[in-house]
Write a protein that holds these residues in place. Sequence first.
Motif, PDB file in Angstrom:
ATOM      1  N   UNK A   1      49.594 -14.686  25.913  1.00  0.00           N
ATOM      2  CA  UNK A   1      50.325 -13.734  26.774  1.00  0.00           C
ATOM      3  C   UNK A   1      49.790 -13.789  28.202  1.00  0.00           C
ATOM      4  N   UNK A   2      48.480 -13.924  28.321  1.00  0.00           N
ATOM      5  CA  UNK A   2      47.878 -14.025  29.653  1.00  0.00           C
ATOM      6  C   UNK A   2      48.387 -15.257  30.385  1.00  0.00           C
ATOM      7  N   UNK A   3      48.623 -16.338  29.646  1.00  0.00           N
ATOM      8  CA  UNK A   3      49.046 -17.588  30.274  1.00  0.00           C
ATOM      9  C   UNK A   3      50.521 -17.612  30.634  1.00  0.00           C
ATOM     10  N   UNK A   4      51.380 -17.047  29.779  1.00  0.00           N
ATOM     11  CA  UNK A   4      52.833 -17.214  29.995  1.00  0.00           C
ATOM     12  C   UNK A   4      53.605 -15.909  30.079  1.00  0.00           C
ATOM     13  N   UNK A   5      52.980 -14.778  29.752  1.00  0.00           N
ATOM     14  CA  UNK A   5      53.692 -13.510  29.788  1.00  0.00           C
ATOM     15  C   UNK A   5      54.693 -13.387  28.639  1.00  0.00           C
ATOM     16  N   UNK A   6      55.590 -12.425  28.768  1.00  0.00           N
ATOM     17  CA  UNK A   6      56.588 -12.185  27.717  1.00  0.00           C
ATOM     18  C   UNK A   6      57.774 -13.116  27.924  1.00  0.00           C
ATOM     19  N   UNK A   7      57.524 -14.366  27.642  1.00  0.00           N
ATOM     20  CA  UNK A   7      58.514 -15.426  27.804  1.00  0.00           C
ATOM     21  C   UNK A   7      58.677 -16.152  26.471  1.00  0.00           C
ATOM     22  N   UNK A   8      59.690 -16.992  26.341  1.00  0.00           N
ATOM     23  CA  UNK A   8      59.871 -17.712  25.084  1.00  0.00           C
ATOM     24  C   UNK A   8      58.647 -18.517  24.659  1.00  0.00           C
ATOM     25  N   UNK A   9      57.796 -18.933  25.611  1.00  0.00           N
ATOM     26  CA  UNK A   9      56.598 -19.688  25.268  1.00  0.00           C
ATOM     27  C   UNK A   9      55.482 -18.814  24.703  1.00  0.00           C
ATOM     28  N   UNK A  10      55.629 -17.508  24.704  1.00  0.00           N
ATOM     29  CA  UNK A  10      54.646 -16.603  24.123  1.00  0.00           C
ATOM     30  C   UNK A  10      54.628 -16.814  22.607  1.00  0.00           C
ATOM     31  N   UNK A  11      53.443 -16.940  22.010  1.00  0.00           N
ATOM     32  CA  UNK A  11      53.358 -17.315  20.600  1.00  0.00           C
ATOM     33  C   UNK A  11      53.998 -16.293  19.668  1.00  0.00           C
ATOM     34  N   UNK A  12      54.131 -15.050  20.099  1.00  0.00           N
ATOM     35  CA  UNK A  12      54.709 -14.024  19.239  1.00  0.00           C
ATOM     36  C   UNK A  12      56.214 -14.206  19.071  1.00  0.00           C
ATOM     37  N   UNK A  13      56.843 -14.970  19.972  1.00  0.00           N
ATOM     38  CA  UNK A  13      58.293 -15.136  19.927  1.00  0.00           C
ATOM     39  C   UNK A  13      58.766 -15.617  18.560  1.00  0.00           C
ATOM     40  N   UNK A  14      58.121 -16.616  18.011  1.00  0.00           N
ATOM     41  CA  UNK A  14      58.514 -17.140  16.698  1.00  0.00           C
ATOM     42  C   UNK A  14      58.346 -16.096  15.607  1.00  0.00           C
ATOM     43  N   UNK A  15      57.257 -15.344  15.655  1.00  0.00           N
ATOM     44  CA  UNK A  15      57.020 -14.317  14.642  1.00  0.00           C
ATOM     45  C   UNK A  15      58.017 -13.172  14.782  1.00  0.00           C
ATOM     46  N   UNK A  16      58.408 -12.879  16.009  1.00  0.00           N
ATOM     47  CA  UNK A  16      59.425 -11.855  16.232  1.00  0.00           C
ATOM     48  C   UNK A  16      60.743 -12.258  15.568  1.00  0.00           C
ATOM     49  N   UNK A  17      61.128 -13.510  15.742  1.00  0.00           N
ATOM     50  CA  UNK A  17      62.348 -13.996  15.104  1.00  0.00           C
ATOM     51  C   UNK A  17      62.238 -13.922  13.588  1.00  0.00           C
ATOM     52  N   UNK A  18      61.042 -14.252  13.070  1.00  0.00           N
ATOM     53  CA  UNK A  18      60.835 -14.233  11.627  1.00  0.00           C
ATOM     54  C   UNK A  18      60.940 -12.811  11.084  1.00  0.00           C
ATOM     55  N   UNK A  19      60.306 -11.863  11.765  1.00  0.00           N
ATOM     56  CA  UNK A  19      60.353 -10.462  11.327  1.00  0.00           C
ATOM     57  C   UNK A  19      61.788  -9.950  11.305  1.00  0.00           C
ATOM     58  N   UNK A  20      62.548 -10.250  12.352  1.00  0.00           N
ATOM     59  CA  UNK A  20      63.934  -9.787  12.416  1.00  0.00           C
ATOM     60  C   UNK A  20      64.798 -10.490  11.379  1.00  0.00           C
ATOM     61  N   UNK A  21      64.545 -11.781  11.157  1.00  0.00           N
ATOM     62  CA  UNK A  21      65.343 -12.534  10.180  1.00  0.00           C
ATOM     63  C   UNK A  21      65.097 -12.042   8.760  1.00  0.00           C
TER      64      UNK A  21
END
Length: 514
Positions: A35-55
């Motif tokens: 998050x420090x490196x890229x912020x809340x952007x698609x490159x943030x590692x949580x993005x994939x987990x967010x999609x998984x949780x919603x799916x």
Amino acid sequence: MVGSRIQGARVRVRPWLPAVAVTLAAGLAAVAGSYLAVGRRPAFVVTTFDRLVLALSPDALIAFAITQLGTLGHQLAFLTAIGVACVTFGLVALPGVAVLLGNGPDLGALDRGRGRTVIGVLLGQALPSALAFGLTRSWPSALGAAAGVGIVLLVTAAAAALAAGTDRPLGSLARRRVLGSIGAAIGVSALAVLLHGTGEESFPSPFEIPEDARPAVRESLTRAKEQSFAVDGLEPLVSTDFYQVDIRNVDPDVDRAAWSLSITGAVAEEREYDFADLEAMELEDRFVTLRCVGDRLNGRQMDTALWSGVPVAALLEAAEPSGDRVILHGADGYYNEFPIDALRPGLLAYRMNGRPLPRAHGAPLRALVPGHWGEINVKWLTEIEVRDEDTIGYWEHRGWHGTGPVETVAKLWQTNYLGSGRYEVAGHAYAGTRGIEAVEVSTDGGDTWTEAELSEPLPGDDVWRQWRHEYGAGGRHEVIVRARDGNGDLQIPEKDGPKPDGATGWVSETVGPQ
């Protein structure tokens, strides 16, 4: 006997606690470093987990979150994704943690001092970094994750080194390691939040008109400000806090220079436009109100802005469509299908309130379909697909049917006590392209009705109006509001929804001394 058993259990469990704590701290630091490196952007590692949780979330749970929790539901889902990501990255860093803490394989001569620290830190960084890159294909995100883990492991090693050579008990050494790792993880996280905040965009007030705004925009926004009621606590005619509902918690970050809009499917000639093509077309400004189909009866998912863009009709005519349905596709994977005739009078907006369209609201381009629920006003628009057969849209797959015109609603958003037994109630009313003819207020539970004062209508066919009513009353009483649309039809009184096709009913509230 029992006491000795409990103490024995504690002895058996206690050696694992430092490893668990350091592992979780490493996972948190990996996520924070990304998050420090890229912020809340698609490159943030949580993005994939967010999609998984919603799916993986059941449709019933998603419907509950939308209708009952609103934006809180999205926040809880995102926090869940962050938690899953932290645990996952911690487990991936576990081999390095094990080596660092002396629970790994025998390293021979390296099983002392700096050698074990170096091996542990490098192993602890390499695996989370590889996972981060595999998830995001972003080197900054991967390096940020590695740096976060590295800081935690180095601080853990340093904390242990400070206690080395002393006669402190092993428990003290373990506590130093745990406190050091947790402190380092919190420090990395705090720095990331300090630099990027929550990652949600902040928008200037629509009445802070930019200096380079066109005269027509300046005039329109000034007019909206002047026509807004001076009711304490009531949002003006142009929203200062525009709602946001998306299928994910991390918005796409579309490169405008590489972006294009395609018109495909059942057309005589497929067309493609880049952003410069749209900017070369005549710009049109429209006040447009949007309301989410999941908006509760007196909810806050209804707002208005001054949008600027190009009419859809010209682009459709150039492609010569032969189908009677369209599917709008967004860069986030979202899509929705509805009649092409609903889209023809629409606007493709790339500016909002005199400024470039914000990323959170669909930059570089979003659709605005007059009078229809917000779900078909697709953001981050990349394709208009014309079809000659029906298709089930994204939300229709999940039991919603919000592709039709909005329901008429009067919102009771503000209640002010004016003193001497006088009250002021106020809100907004909206009926899509039918417009608002009147808002009626009852202060006695529905026995009698009085027409409220309406704000002067803004230009446009798809815009809300404000209403307000002042009256005198003693004691607690029930206030009910209802709207009448431009066709003379009264708002539906029966309460229903929001699922599947929007909320209906008259809004009521008990007003008076507490």
